[in-house]
Design an enzyme around this catalytic site. Sequence first.
Site, PDB file in Angstrom:
ATOM      1  N   LYS A 167     -20.104  71.616  61.807  1.00 20.61           N
ATOM      2  CA  LYS A 167     -18.938  72.100  62.543  1.00 20.61           C
ATOM      3  C   LYS A 167     -18.097  70.921  63.013  1.00 20.61           C
ATOM      4  O   LYS A 167     -18.617  69.939  63.539  1.00 20.61           O
ATOM      5  CB  LYS A 167     -19.420  72.918  63.746  1.00 20.61           C
ATOM      6  CG  LYS A 167     -18.319  73.662  64.454  1.00 20.61           C
ATOM      7  CD  LYS A 167     -18.903  74.671  65.432  1.00 20.61           C
ATOM      8  CE  LYS A 167     -17.792  75.418  66.143  1.00 20.61           C
ATOM      9  NZ  LYS A 167     -16.888  76.129  65.222  1.00 20.61           N
ATOM     10  N   HIS A 192     -24.469  75.169  67.401  1.00 19.85           N
ATOM     11  CA  HIS A 192     -24.018  75.425  66.027  1.00 19.85           C
ATOM     12  C   HIS A 192     -24.673  74.467  65.041  1.00 19.85           C
ATOM     13  O   HIS A 192     -25.196  73.417  65.423  1.00 19.85           O
ATOM     14  CB  HIS A 192     -22.500  75.276  65.932  1.00 19.85           C
ATOM     15  CG  HIS A 192     -21.741  76.450  66.482  1.00 19.85           C
ATOM     16  ND1 HIS A 192     -21.474  76.578  67.830  1.00 19.85           N
ATOM     17  CD2 HIS A 192     -21.206  77.564  65.883  1.00 19.85           C
ATOM     18  CE1 HIS A 192     -20.805  77.716  68.026  1.00 19.85           C
ATOM     19  NE2 HIS A 192     -20.637  78.327  66.867  1.00 19.85           N
TER      20      HIS A 192
END
Lengths: 225, 225, 225, 225
Positions: free
Chosen positions: C115, C111
């Site tokens: 995050k 990701h």
Amino acid sequence: MHAAEDLELVAAVDKDDPLEALASAEVVVDFTHPDVVMGNLEWCIGHGIHPVVGTTGFDAARLETVRGWLAANPGTNALIAPNFGIAAVLMMHFAQQAAKYFESAEIVELHHPNKADAPSGTARRTAELIAEARTKAGLGPSPDATTSELAGARGASVDGVHVHAVRLAGLVAHQEVILGGDGEILTIRHDTMNRSSFTPGVLLGVRRIQGLDGLTVGLDRLLDL
Amino acid sequence: MHAAEDLELVAAVDKDDPLEALASAEVVVDFTHPDVVMGNLEWCIGHGIHPVVGTTGFDAARLETVRGWLAANPGTNALIAPNFGIAAVLMMHFAQQAAKYFESAEIVELHHPNKADAPSGTARRTAELIAEARTKAGLGPSPDATTSELAGARGASVDGVHVHAVRLAGLVAHQEVILGGDGEILTIRHDTMNRSSFTPGVLLGVRRIQGLDGLTVGLDRLLDL
Amino acid sequence: MHAAEDLELVAAVDKDDPLEALASAEVVVDFTHPDVVMGNLEWCIGHGIHPVVGTTGFDAARLETVRGWLAANPGTNALIAPNFGIAAVLMMHFAQQAAKYFESAEIVELHHPNKADAPSGTARRTAELIAEARTKAGLGPSPDATTSELAGARGASVDGVHVHAVRLAGLVAHQEVILGGDGEILTIRHDTMNRSSFTPGVLLGVRRIQGLDGLTVGLDRLLDL
Amino acid sequence: MHAAEDLELVAAVDKDDPLEALASAEVVVDFTHPDVVMGNLEWCIGHGIHPVVGTTGFDAARLETVRGWLAANPGTNALIAPNFGIAAVLMMHFAQQAAKYFESAEIVELHHPNKADAPSGTARRTAELIAEARTKAGLGPSPDATTSELAGARGASVDGVHVHAVRLAGLVAHQEVILGGDGEILTIRHDTMNRSSFTPGVLLGVRRIQGLDGLTVGLDRLLDL
């Protein structure tokens, strides 16, 4: 290796065979064991035979000893490489070259489940090289906003570079270096499918060793990069 | 680009605006159109402004013309690059460096389905660089025992290097160079996730152009590789 | 969503707008916040409007409350899904189906660096599903001979399934499930390139909700798998 | 296969050995040649032995003949599968299931350079299954704006699905199905690293064949999908 037409196999020596069988060789390839490799190298160098060495376990002290033997036998060279897979060596080299151009860098290495160490030596070394390149370029740590982590999820940190080790039945030896910046990703991956992957690197060493100068550490020194 | 603290945006000029708004700039970034870029460059160079150019359509004749303008304006430099994505430029460079060490090389490029040309210009150029490196190293064609082929299955051949073009909804711009030899594979992949991927390359050009010498073609000349 | 010709947009309501603007809708799509979603659902269901909900934060108690509201309003249905990305939902489903046929299973999720949680909710859920399938099939833990580990290298363990979380500038949201056995690997990967990836799943929900029966949790129930 | 404790190896028969050595077997595994497999099957079925068959070359006529033999020998079953790699079979199954949810689908298969056909039989079959699923779901061709193509760049078309075949030293047998829609991609990949990848599928066949009913074609029928 038997298929390389420009080379001649003089002798193959197993662990209980006398080294004398190698006396007429110009080059000896040593993939043995840390316990015996130093004896082998002393004998080879003393006989003016160039050793190409894939055996592990060389620290600074051992390298210094080898340098001493070579100094006493001018014209004899040695190549000691922790990894003879050309793809793996190129992956490390390119990762190091590219690292300074990207905000983020991580490593995922993937191996068969019988491997004892995690991460692999190659992954550790790659992480060190990337960390060095980042530091030199004035890059800080890769951005990471993680505030809630299940222990281990973000991998191991090697000099600040995150390294993840997958162990999976069916795999052999694989590594992916992932570099990311503004809207773009560069991935450098090597896959070793079987042990014959070392052959081209060893042959390169055998062909080039006479042109080297004393001790050479690492196959990358023989690649024109 | 507004976020680069060491640089100041003097003016942004759209296609119907007069170029005079740029008169106080040191560097001009030109991402315009082949029809107008030559006029822009003549004006900039004539005013001692360094152009950083991402506009396409430069052939040998156009480059020669730009060289002439630069010769007449000593101290002014120009950077013209077909690709400002650093990951893409590194991918091409590494592919070229690695090619001679592998028996086989192929390219798979993957783009959004609105792209008109297949393969992409980047894939063609990468294939040419790989082919050059293979020829120089005395490598023949990659081994291929195909005797029964459904038309097109083996892709396009660019100087003997097979290139495959995938077009898929959801993709942006991606390319994979796959190099293979005895039991090992090296894959170099770049993924462009959005157009901001050009920003770091353009900024690098803007920051370095004053230190260049006349005309520089290709971003790779600015990367210390 | 404006481009779906068989659907009509009746109203778009932001957080300070009154819900009454939705009174003539047949279906309401709720991507709001855990703090307000329950109020929204009570109002919609009370007015006989079917909610399609992507808001997070539903535990067993909240689901039970929604079931109560639906029971009191027969003919009204609700779809609550933690993930409307069809590729992600299929990845989880296939991982669960395939898990019992492979000796080893691991997950690598990747990701953007903003995050907060590692691993992602999707990766955790996938690991749980794989672990369930392995247990049901009588499979023990994946083989792993690691004896020397740098802390975190082998990732986090979710019900015995190793999960690795990469955080990298340039990435969006990606996950790879890797299953391995005797000489073969199956990899199931999803890449989310931008938020429009939720559109097809939401549209599927909107089109199908009238044919559902009361509360449906998870988009996979609407896929004919 | 010698390592499966619940099974006993009764006999191993090579091409010039008499089949009588197999007379006491319950199940016979046939990986022979299209020229001899029909004779083997007639003999096995006639002796009430269940054949598990990986030999290629079965068309509709051959399958009909086998069905006739089985009808004449009630209680005897046959399993004929073009592919015993569980990962490959799952990849095909999942590709078929997922195809209807994505605007675009393409296949990239990658094999060692000694392969004679391009694309592989598995890739062709996968493309046919995807095409069937797309037609059934009312999907037209994948979007493709290519107007300028170097011959072959866009691959071969199998029922409208583009298939690309990479041939590379170092590879074994690999295939990637790429499905793409609005901002998301689903990739299903299988890697065969060596021939032992067929073992689990063959063992599954041997263990399950007594519970089958007459002729079963394809390993997927034995997977609970």
